[in-house]
Design a protein around this motif. Structure first.
Motif, PDB file in Angstrom:
ATOM      1  N   VAL A  14      -3.819  21.445 -28.141  1.00 40.81           N
ATOM      2  CA  VAL A  14      -3.553  22.609 -27.287  1.00 40.81           C
ATOM      3  C   VAL A  14      -4.685  23.629 -27.401  1.00 40.81           C
ATOM      4  N   GLU A  17      -7.521  22.549 -25.331  1.00 43.79           N
ATOM      5  CA  GLU A  17      -7.253  22.754 -23.900  1.00 43.79           C
ATOM      6  C   GLU A  17      -7.485  24.223 -23.520  1.00 43.79           C
ATOM      7  N   TRP A 113      -3.206  28.612 -19.361  1.00 45.83           N
ATOM      8  CA  TRP A 113      -2.695  27.373 -19.952  1.00 45.83           C
ATOM      9  C   TRP A 113      -1.172  27.347 -19.902  1.00 45.83           C
ATOM     10  N   LYS A 114      -0.558  28.461 -20.263  1.00 45.23           N
ATOM     11  CA  LYS A 114       0.902  28.559 -20.294  1.00 45.23           C
ATOM     12  C   LYS A 114       1.483  28.341 -18.889  1.00 45.23           C
ATOM     13  N   GLU A 116       0.089  26.766 -16.354  1.00 52.61           N
ATOM     14  CA  GLU A 116      -0.124  25.372 -15.954  1.00 52.61           C
ATOM     15  C   GLU A 116       0.897  24.456 -16.611  1.00 52.61           C
ATOM     16  N   ASN A 117       1.213  24.690 -17.869  1.00 52.24           N
ATOM     17  CA  ASN A 117       2.174  23.851 -18.576  1.00 52.24           C
ATOM     18  C   ASN A 117       3.600  24.078 -18.104  1.00 52.24           C
ATOM     19  N   SER A 121       5.925  21.136 -16.532  1.00 55.80           N
ATOM     20  CA  SER A 121       7.238  20.769 -17.052  1.00 55.80           C
ATOM     21  C   SER A 121       8.312  20.921 -15.981  1.00 55.80           C
TER      22      SER A 121
END
Length: 127
Positions: A14, A17, A113-114, A116-117, A121
């Motif tokens: 992570v 990334e 990043w958060k 995108e994740n 999900s």
């Protein structure tokens, strides 16, 4: 493989990334070379760890400092950094406040990043 080793591998993945997102925010690898910002990479990696550990692991500045082997003051400066200020300093070319700027960039990269994740999900849940 032990659970702790697995968690460390996941965290490292992570962090990498988020680091790559931060590099893109700074204009990519070539820009880092052009602007002589390669010395920033260590500060940027440190800032990403601080932001990640604070947001994902709910660690305090003191806990983060102990975990990373940095001063509590450095962790606090990173946590207090302002993304807008970092952007402004980068655009103006004034980059003397490396820790504060790295903290701001780390926050921007972490947020991206958060997001995108969370999108990823949600897509998996709908399928």
């Amino acid at each position: 493989m032990k659970r702790i080793e697995l968690l460390k591998q996941d965290m490292d993945k992570v962090i990498k990334e988020i680091f790559m997102i931060a590099i893109d925010i700074l204009g990519g690898p070539k820009k880092l070379v052009e602007y002589k910002r390669l010395t920033w990479l260590a500060s940027l990696m440190e800032a990403i760890f601080v932001i990640y550990l604070h947001n994902e692991e709910n660690k305090s500045a003191d806990e983060i400092a102990e975990f990373l082997g940095i001063s509590s003051q450095t962790a606090k400066v990173i946590l207090q950094s302002k993304p807008e200020y970092a952007k402004m300093k980068l655009e103006s070319g004034e980059t003397s406040e490396k820790t504060h700027i790295a903290g701001g960039i780390a926050k921007i990269a972490y947020k991206k990043w958060k997001e995108e994740n969370e999108k990823g999900s949600m897509s998996h849940q709908e399928a």
